[in-house]
Design a protein around this motif. Sequence first.
Motif, PDB file in Angstrom:
ATOM      1  N   GLY A 104      33.319  21.831  51.681  1.00  0.00           N
ATOM      2  CA  GLY A 104      32.160  21.755  50.798  1.00  0.00           C
ATOM      3  C   GLY A 104      32.031  20.431  50.088  1.00  0.00           C
ATOM      4  N   ALA A 105      33.180  19.779  49.866  1.00  0.00           N
ATOM      5  CA  ALA A 105      33.175  18.501  49.154  1.00  0.00           C
ATOM      6  C   ALA A 105      33.095  17.308  50.098  1.00  0.00           C
ATOM      7  CB  ALA A 105      34.424  18.384  48.282  1.00  0.00           C
ATOM      8  N   GLY A 106      33.004  17.564  51.390  1.00  0.00           N
ATOM      9  CA  GLY A 106      32.872  16.463  52.332  1.00  0.00           C
ATOM     10  C   GLY A 106      34.135  15.670  52.552  1.00  0.00           C
ATOM     11  N   VAL A 107      35.302  16.316  52.414  1.00  0.00           N
ATOM     12  CA  VAL A 107      36.570  15.620  52.641  1.00  0.00           C
ATOM     13  C   VAL A 107      37.339  16.355  53.723  1.00  0.00           C
ATOM     14  CG1 VAL A 107      36.675  14.764  50.276  1.00  0.00           C
ATOM     15  CG2 VAL A 107      37.798  16.902  50.844  1.00  0.00           C
ATOM     16  N   PRO A 108      38.245  15.669  54.439  1.00  0.00           N
ATOM     17  CA  PRO A 108      39.012  16.339  55.490  1.00  0.00           C
ATOM     18  C   PRO A 108      39.951  17.389  54.911  1.00  0.00           C
ATOM     19  CG  PRO A 108      39.117  13.931  55.715  1.00  0.00           C
ATOM     20  CD  PRO A 108      38.525  14.229  54.377  1.00  0.00           C
ATOM     21  N   ALA A 109      40.141  18.468  55.648  1.00  0.00           N
ATOM     22  CA  ALA A 109      41.108  19.503  55.295  1.00  0.00           C
ATOM     23  C   ALA A 109      42.253  19.464  56.297  1.00  0.00           C
ATOM     24  CB  ALA A 109      40.443  20.877  55.306  1.00  0.00           C
ATOM     25  N   SER A 110      43.399  20.020  55.917  1.00  0.00           N
ATOM     26  CA  SER A 110      44.543  20.032  56.828  1.00  0.00           C
ATOM     27  C   SER A 110      44.298  21.038  57.948  1.00  0.00           C
ATOM     28  CB  SER A 110      45.820  20.397  56.077  1.00  0.00           C
ATOM     29  OG  SER A 110      45.837  21.771  55.751  1.00  0.00           O
ATOM     30  N   THR A 111      44.971  20.827  59.080  1.00  0.00           N
ATOM     31  CA  THR A 111      44.814  21.721  60.223  1.00  0.00           C
ATOM     32  C   THR A 111      45.252  23.136  59.874  1.00  0.00           C
ATOM     33  OG1 THR A 111      45.200  19.854  61.716  1.00  0.00           O
ATOM     34  CG2 THR A 111      45.423  22.049  62.647  1.00  0.00           C
ATOM     35  N   ALA A 112      46.366  23.266  59.134  1.00  0.00           N
ATOM     36  CA  ALA A 112      46.861  24.593  58.766  1.00  0.00           C
ATOM     37  C   ALA A 112      45.861  25.326  57.874  1.00  0.00           C
ATOM     38  CB  ALA A 112      48.208  24.469  58.058  1.00  0.00           C
ATOM     39  N   ASP A 113      45.279  24.617  56.916  1.00  0.00           N
ATOM     40  CA  ASP A 113      44.296  25.235  56.034  1.00  0.00           C
ATOM     41  C   ASP A 113      43.035  25.630  56.805  1.00  0.00           C
ATOM     42  OD1 ASP A 113      46.084  24.853  54.004  1.00  0.00           O
ATOM     43  OD2 ASP A 113      44.927  23.310  52.948  1.00  0.00           O
ATOM     44  N   LEU A 114      42.633  24.799  57.749  1.00  0.00           N
ATOM     45  CA  LEU A 114      41.458  25.136  58.554  1.00  0.00           C
ATOM     46  C   LEU A 114      41.704  26.399  59.376  1.00  0.00           C
ATOM     47  CD1 LEU A 114      40.440  21.596  59.807  1.00  0.00           C
ATOM     48  CD2 LEU A 114      39.036  23.082  58.369  1.00  0.00           C
ATOM     49  N   THR A 115      42.895  26.525  59.927  1.00  0.00           N
ATOM     50  CA  THR A 115      43.233  27.715  60.700  1.00  0.00           C
ATOM     51  C   THR A 115      43.122  28.965  59.828  1.00  0.00           C
ATOM     52  OG1 THR A 115      44.714  26.449  62.136  1.00  0.00           O
ATOM     53  CG2 THR A 115      45.041  28.838  62.058  1.00  0.00           C
ATOM     54  N   ALA A 116      43.633  28.877  58.592  1.00  0.00           N
ATOM     55  CA  ALA A 116      43.552  30.010  57.670  1.00  0.00           C
ATOM     56  C   ALA A 116      42.099  30.343  57.333  1.00  0.00           C
ATOM     57  CB  ALA A 116      44.339  29.708  56.401  1.00  0.00           C
ATOM     58  N   LEU A 117      41.287  29.317  57.118  1.00  0.00           N
ATOM     59  CA  LEU A 117      39.876  29.549  56.794  1.00  0.00           C
ATOM     60  C   LEU A 117      39.154  30.205  57.968  1.00  0.00           C
ATOM     61  CD1 LEU A 117      37.397  29.216  54.963  1.00  0.00           C
ATOM     62  CD2 LEU A 117      37.140  26.889  55.863  1.00  0.00           C
ATOM     63  N   ILE A 118      39.420  29.732  59.183  1.00  0.00           N
ATOM     64  CA  ILE A 118      38.779  30.313  60.371  1.00  0.00           C
ATOM     65  C   ILE A 118      39.143  31.792  60.495  1.00  0.00           C
ATOM     66  CG2 ILE A 118      38.830  30.312  62.898  1.00  0.00           C
ATOM     67  CD1 ILE A 118      39.030  27.210  62.703  1.00  0.00           C
ATOM     68  N   GLU A 119      40.403  32.127  60.348  1.00  0.00           N
ATOM     69  CA  GLU A 119      40.827  33.520  60.448  1.00  0.00           C
ATOM     70  C   GLU A 119      40.178  34.365  59.355  1.00  0.00           C
ATOM     71  OE1 GLU A 119      45.058  33.388  60.312  1.00  0.00           O
ATOM     72  OE2 GLU A 119      45.271  32.683  62.378  1.00  0.00           O
ATOM     73  N   ASP A 120      40.073  33.809  58.168  1.00  0.00           N
ATOM     74  CA  ASP A 120      39.472  34.545  57.052  1.00  0.00           C
ATOM     75  C   ASP A 120      37.999  34.828  57.308  1.00  0.00           C
ATOM     76  OD1 ASP A 120      39.612  35.339  54.023  1.00  0.00           O
ATOM     77  OD2 ASP A 120      37.885  33.992  54.184  1.00  0.00           O
ATOM     78  N   ARG A 121      37.237  33.824  57.775  1.00  0.00           N
ATOM     79  CA  ARG A 121      35.805  34.024  58.004  1.00  0.00           C
ATOM     80  C   ARG A 121      35.563  34.951  59.195  1.00  0.00           C
ATOM     81  NH1 ARG A 121      33.361  34.234  53.915  1.00  0.00           N
ATOM     82  NH2 ARG A 121      35.496  34.866  53.442  1.00  0.00           N
ATOM     83  N   VAL A 122      36.399  34.849  60.236  1.00  0.00           N
ATOM     84  CA  VAL A 122      36.249  35.745  61.383  1.00  0.00           C
ATOM     85  C   VAL A 122      36.433  37.196  60.942  1.00  0.00           C
ATOM     86  CG1 VAL A 122      37.389  36.486  63.517  1.00  0.00           C
ATOM     87  CG2 VAL A 122      36.833  34.082  63.182  1.00  0.00           C
ATOM     88  N   THR A 123      37.463  37.426  60.145  1.00  0.00           N
ATOM     89  CA  THR A 123      37.703  38.780  59.635  1.00  0.00           C
ATOM     90  C   THR A 123      36.539  39.259  58.776  1.00  0.00           C
ATOM     91  OG1 THR A 123      40.091  38.373  59.636  1.00  0.00           O
ATOM     92  CG2 THR A 123      39.294  40.198  58.282  1.00  0.00           C
ATOM     93  N   HIS A 124      36.048  38.389  57.921  1.00  0.00           N
ATOM     94  CA  HIS A 124      34.925  38.757  57.037  1.00  0.00           C
ATOM     95  C   HIS A 124      33.674  39.078  57.846  1.00  0.00           C
ATOM     96  CE1 HIS A 124      32.060  38.512  53.700  1.00  0.00           C
ATOM     97  NE2 HIS A 124      31.355  37.666  54.443  1.00  0.00           N
ATOM     98  N   LEU A 125      33.405  38.302  58.887  1.00  0.00           N
ATOM     99  CA  LEU A 125      32.165  38.475  59.641  1.00  0.00           C
ATOM    100  C   LEU A 125      32.183  39.713  60.525  1.00  0.00           C
ATOM    101  CD1 LEU A 125      31.504  34.731  60.450  1.00  0.00           C
ATOM    102  CD2 LEU A 125      29.965  36.244  59.175  1.00  0.00           C
ATOM    103  N   ARG A 126      33.346  40.284  60.777  1.00  0.00           N
ATOM    104  CA  ARG A 126      33.381  41.535  61.524  1.00  0.00           C
ATOM    105  C   ARG A 126      32.622  42.639  60.788  1.00  0.00           C
ATOM    106  NH1 ARG A 126      39.117  40.645  62.468  1.00  0.00           N
ATOM    107  NH2 ARG A 126      39.411  39.853  64.574  1.00  0.00           N
ATOM    108  N   THR A 127      32.741  42.628  59.473  1.00  0.00           N
ATOM    109  CA  THR A 127      32.083  43.665  58.667  1.00  0.00           C
ATOM    110  C   THR A 127      30.831  43.151  57.952  1.00  0.00           C
ATOM    111  OG1 THR A 127      33.609  43.136  56.864  1.00  0.00           O
ATOM    112  CG2 THR A 127      34.203  44.974  58.311  1.00  0.00           C
ATOM    113  N   ASN A 128      30.592  41.840  58.007  1.00  0.00           N
ATOM    114  CA  ASN A 128      29.422  41.250  57.352  1.00  0.00           C
ATOM    115  C   ASN A 128      28.729  40.261  58.308  1.00  0.00           C
ATOM    116  OD1 ASN A 128      29.828  42.098  54.277  1.00  0.00           O
ATOM    117  ND2 ASN A 128      31.825  41.490  55.107  1.00  0.00           N
TER     118      ASN A 128
END
Length: 508
Positions: A100-124
């Motif tokens: 959101g702030a336009g800065v790079p994120a770490s690969t590990a953090d991106l992986t966690a975010l992807i898993e979180d949004r995928v899980t959220h979008l299953r029900t939303n």
Amino acid sequence: MEIENGQQVPPSGAGRQQVPAAAETAPGSAPGIVPEGPAKPSRRRRLSRIVKRALAVAVVAGVVTGGVVMLVPWLPGQRDEAPLPAPGPGPVARAATALGAGVPASTADLTALIEDRVTHLRTNPKDEESWAVLGAAYVEQGRQTADAAYFPKAEKALYTSLKRKPEKNVQALAGLATLAYARHDFRAAREWGEQAVELAPKRWTTYPVLIDAYRRLGDIEAAGKALETMSGLSTSGSSGAAVKIAAGQVYRDRGWREDAAAALADATVLARTPAQEAVSLHRSGELAWERGYPAQALRYYEAALRADPGHHASLAGKGRALAALGRTSAALSAYRSAIAKQPAPEYALELGELYESLNDEESAGAQYEALGALVRNEGEGGVNDELTLGLFEADHGDPAEAVRRLQAEWERHGSAQAEDALGWALHRAGDDEEALKHAIKAMDQGQISALFAYHRGEIERALGRYGAARRHLQQALRINPHFSPLLVPRAEAALAELGEPALTAPPK
């Protein structure tokens, strides 16, 4: 969309403060020793005094060292244990904040975010904002890992967001601009970026990708205007560093090297995350390399890797600088590590040419084969590698094929890099008159490049324009005497063959 299983694991809190139990000796356990003095206090009272003394020491230490100690009231039922401190932001929050702030994120953090949004979008599944966030995370993950398989997933997520919210979906439009740029489709990046800026002209995070798209299309004037607009929006925090990074690139393209170096130095100071600091340090290293200072470039690359060990582009830069400094074994190791961690075609081409300069034809051939495989893999993800592939064909393959590829690339994008590459391919194919037109236009765009000067010098030598050839070959070695392990010896040999200019009297 293919949904992968994954669970977000909440971040663990800091460890509890443990209070060591006082050693006790039961009466009579040590024969011959008779306890003296008053009876010992109970274990609980003794621990309470220990904890109080420890807290008092901690407060004093905090004051002395400039720290801050917050004393939290103890809760009922907590015996003699200090309270748990509040946990910091977890990987999902860190990655979302960075994107959101336009800065790079770490690969590990991106992986966690992807898993979180995928899980959220299953029900939303109708949450258009989460689809846009997921798409942006896929783009960044693919960019950082050089794994183009993430890009079709990103495209699907971003278009799903647009389908859920067709109007004024700035987040999805900006994500599509970033995706197009990552795929080297600079025209599409410009179009998506301009749409996003039109809807939200004060959203500064869209401007960096739009500026880069203009640059790669050879539109330096538009890049400069977008930079001015972005600079007027904000110059603090993450935006301040992003403005300076963009300024450094625009100034470099214009040939303003000192201004570029100053802007990138400011970006390093303003960086708010290790990943953002690594980007600014890496680009400072690239600038030092282009200016012919490999030792200085090496220091920047190593600093970038200290800030973010996952910044693989700096590993390749480190290999380039080490080779220029004569540390060949270390250079080969750095290149191999970079390719293993971020298998980009341009790294394979550079490593292959380093092997070729060492007369190791077998290893060079292996890298050139790997380059072809990498280009095919990236092509499956929609990445355009025609510029790299065209340069490879011009120097190590079929020059006619290089002309075909680079003619199309130049018509698509028209950057100085595409102009120079097309001119070189035409020269290798034997059309030197047409080649010189493109070589001149490439240098006229303002960027100071040893490779551009070398290509132009060789084309002029082939045309019998020896004075101009000598001047541009000398210029190439003056700009960066280490610009290529394969081409520098050829430039030196060409100059030796040309010899010194004849000293003749001016005509009367």
